[in-house]
Design a protein around this motif. Sequence first.
Motif, short mmCIF file in Angstrom:
data_model
loop_
_atom_site.label_atom_id
_atom_site.label_comp_id
_atom_site.label_asym_id
_atom_site.label_seq_id
_atom_site.Cartn_x
_atom_site.Cartn_y
_atom_site.Cartn_z
N PRO A 177 0.90 -1.06 0.27
CA PRO A 177 0.14 0.07 -0.09
C PRO A 177 1.09 0.96 -0.02
CG PRO A 177 0.35 -0.99 2.18
CD PRO A 177 1.33 -1.75 1.90
N ASN A 178 2.27 1.19 0.18
CA ASN A 178 2.73 2.21 0.42
C ASN A 178 3.85 2.41 -1.09
OD1 ASN A 178 2.66 2.26 2.87
ND2 ASN A 178 4.27 0.57 2.80
N THR A 179 3.12 2.46 -1.83
CA THR A 179 3.84 2.57 -3.66
C THR A 179 2.89 3.06 -4.31
OG1 THR A 179 5.74 1.59 -3.50
CG2 THR A 179 4.84 2.52 -5.74
N PRO A 180 2.08 4.53 -4.27
CA PRO A 180 1.02 4.93 -5.16
C PRO A 180 0.94 3.97 -6.65
CG PRO A 180 2.84 6.90 -4.81
CD PRO A 180 3.67 5.93 -4.12
N GLY A 181 -0.38 4.40 -6.74
CA GLY A 181 -1.01 3.12 -8.41
C GLY A 181 -0.68 1.44 -7.88
N LEU A 182 0.20 1.18 -6.76
CA LEU A 182 0.71 0.03 -7.66
C LEU A 182 -0.33 -0.89 -6.86
CD1 LEU A 182 3.33 -2.01 -7.32
CD2 LEU A 182 3.05 -2.42 -5.16
N ARG A 183 -1.34 -0.85 -6.19
CA ARG A 183 -2.63 -1.59 -5.73
C ARG A 183 -3.69 -1.87 -6.72
NH1 ARG A 183 -4.20 -3.37 0.73
NH2 ARG A 183 -2.20 -3.40 1.11
N GLY A 184 -3.37 -1.09 -7.59
CA GLY A 184 -4.07 -1.03 -8.68
C GLY A 184 -3.95 -1.65 -9.90
N LEU A 185 -2.65 -1.73 -9.77
CA LEU A 185 -2.32 -3.55 -10.39
C LEU A 185 -3.14 -5.19 -10.24
CD1 LEU A 185 1.80 -2.24 -10.79
CD2 LEU A 185 0.08 -2.04 -12.60
N GLN A 186 -3.26 -4.69 -9.04
CA GLN A 186 -4.25 -6.04 -9.17
C GLN A 186 -5.84 -6.03 -9.73
OE1 GLN A 186 -3.35 -7.69 -4.91
NE2 GLN A 186 -3.78 -5.49 -4.84
N GLU A 187 -5.89 -5.00 -10.37
CA GLU A 187 -7.65 -5.43 -11.81
C GLU A 187 -6.39 -6.01 -12.21
OE1 GLU A 187 -10.32 -4.30 -10.46
OE2 GLU A 187 -9.32 -3.02 -8.66
N LEU A 188 -7.47 -7.56 -12.69
CA LEU A 188 -6.90 -8.10 -13.85
C LEU A 188 -7.19 -7.71 -15.09
CD1 LEU A 188 -10.03 -11.41 -13.22
CD2 LEU A 188 -7.62 -10.58 -11.33
N GLU A 189 -7.33 -6.37 -15.79
CA GLU A 189 -7.06 -6.38 -17.51
C GLU A 189 -5.62 -5.37 -16.75
OE1 GLU A 189 -9.16 -3.06 -14.67
OE2 GLU A 189 -9.70 -5.17 -14.70
N LEU A 190 -4.82 -5.12 -15.99
CA LEU A 190 -4.02 -4.45 -15.59
C LEU A 190 -2.87 -5.99 -15.39
CD1 LEU A 190 -4.18 -1.11 -13.77
CD2 LEU A 190 -4.13 -1.96 -16.19
N LEU A 191 -3.47 -6.87 -14.96
CA LEU A 191 -2.18 -8.01 -14.29
C LEU A 191 -2.14 -8.74 -14.73
CD1 LEU A 191 -1.00 -8.38 -11.23
CD2 LEU A 191 -2.88 -9.80 -10.90
N GLU A 192 -3.30 -8.91 -15.30
CA GLU A 192 -2.87 -10.67 -17.14
C GLU A 192 -1.49 -9.56 -17.76
OE1 GLU A 192 -4.78 -13.31 -20.28
OE2 GLU A 192 -6.40 -11.00 -19.29
N PRO A 193 -1.54 -8.82 -18.54
CA PRO A 193 -0.54 -8.71 -19.48
C PRO A 193 1.10 -8.37 -18.17
CG PRO A 193 -1.40 -6.44 -19.53
CD PRO A 193 -2.66 -7.72 -18.58
N LEU A 194 0.41 -8.12 -17.29
CA LEU A 194 1.89 -7.79 -16.37
C LEU A 194 2.49 -9.49 -16.10
CD1 LEU A 194 2.71 -5.45 -12.95
CD2 LEU A 194 3.69 -7.41 -13.15
N LEU A 195 1.86 -10.19 -15.86
CA LEU A 195 2.15 -11.63 -15.20
C LEU A 195 3.04 -12.55 -15.88
CD1 LEU A 195 -0.44 -12.24 -12.43
CD2 LEU A 195 2.02 -11.65 -12.18
#
Length: 341
Positions: A177-195
């Motif tokens: 929770p301590n890096t701005p915007g990081l937890r938003g990457l858990q949204e599936l549409e962002l997480l899938e291409p990242l992973l």
Amino acid sequence: MLFSTVLKRMDPERAHHLAFTVIRALPLLGGLVRAVCKPHESLRVHALGMDFPSPFGLAAGFDKNAAGILGLGELGFGHVEVGTVTRHAQDGNPKPRMFRLVPDRGLINRMGFNNEGSAAAVPRIERARMKRTRPVIGANIGKSRVTDVADATGDYVWSAERLAPISDYLAVNVSSPNTPGLRGLQELELLEPLLAAVKRAAGETPLLVKIAPDMEDEQIDGIVALAVRLGLDGIIATNTTISREGLTAQAAEVAAMGAGGLSGAPLADRSLAVLERIRQTAPADFCVIAVGGVTSAADVLARLAAGATLVQGFTAFIYEGPLWARDINRGLRRAGWRQRS
């Protein structure tokens, strides 16, 4: 122990640095500490395609720069997850940024991924790998603060390309929770291409994703399904929480500490609930590393019984002292625990 008592009275971050200095020196004692703290052979665990000396290991956040791997192994941790490391070296958030909640056996931190960068960790991990008695080494990677969320994938891939070849496993941190915007990457549409991109960069190195406890069950289910579909090797559950529910500390005292992730005993029930939710849908051979609120051997046993493959701790190390891992391993042995075949 006098040393532990002194550390508990210091500023938490200063105490951490002092303790770390001692831990780094432990390998110089010629195996004396290892002789006292080494896990019994009966506690060996096969997971992620390799053998772990014990199911209990140290979570990311303690050894941020991969500088104390061997000393931590001497203390009895079966694996050490270093980091979180980022592509770019960074100082993290302004101090003070770590606070003890002694009555609750908890900790609030907003460190902000302070580390010397992924490249600096490489030679340290390489040196540790050369030692026969080393623990299993995981590398936890995150997004640099200077990197825009839209460019996060490239940031993670850069670190993965350097750390995957020399680490026993790789963990993608999208849940601090301590890096701005990081937890938003858990949204599936962002997480899938990242992973998917990090998976390609990791090659044959086992890859896991670390998730937050502050998600609805449906979102947890979605991440599990995604991780399985992409061929990830596991999930680490969970990171720290932004919740302050259930604390016995005075509300004004907690408020004065400010923002940050809460870890330690207050997180125990929620992290266990997330573990149980993951196990409802994840395949039996899917690795789940449970972390959050683990203090005793009984806590470790409860998580193993709930389906954890491995268990990690961190915050209780501050309260329980240097023999914490040894005591947990001895408790597991007294209980007669063995990995199910």
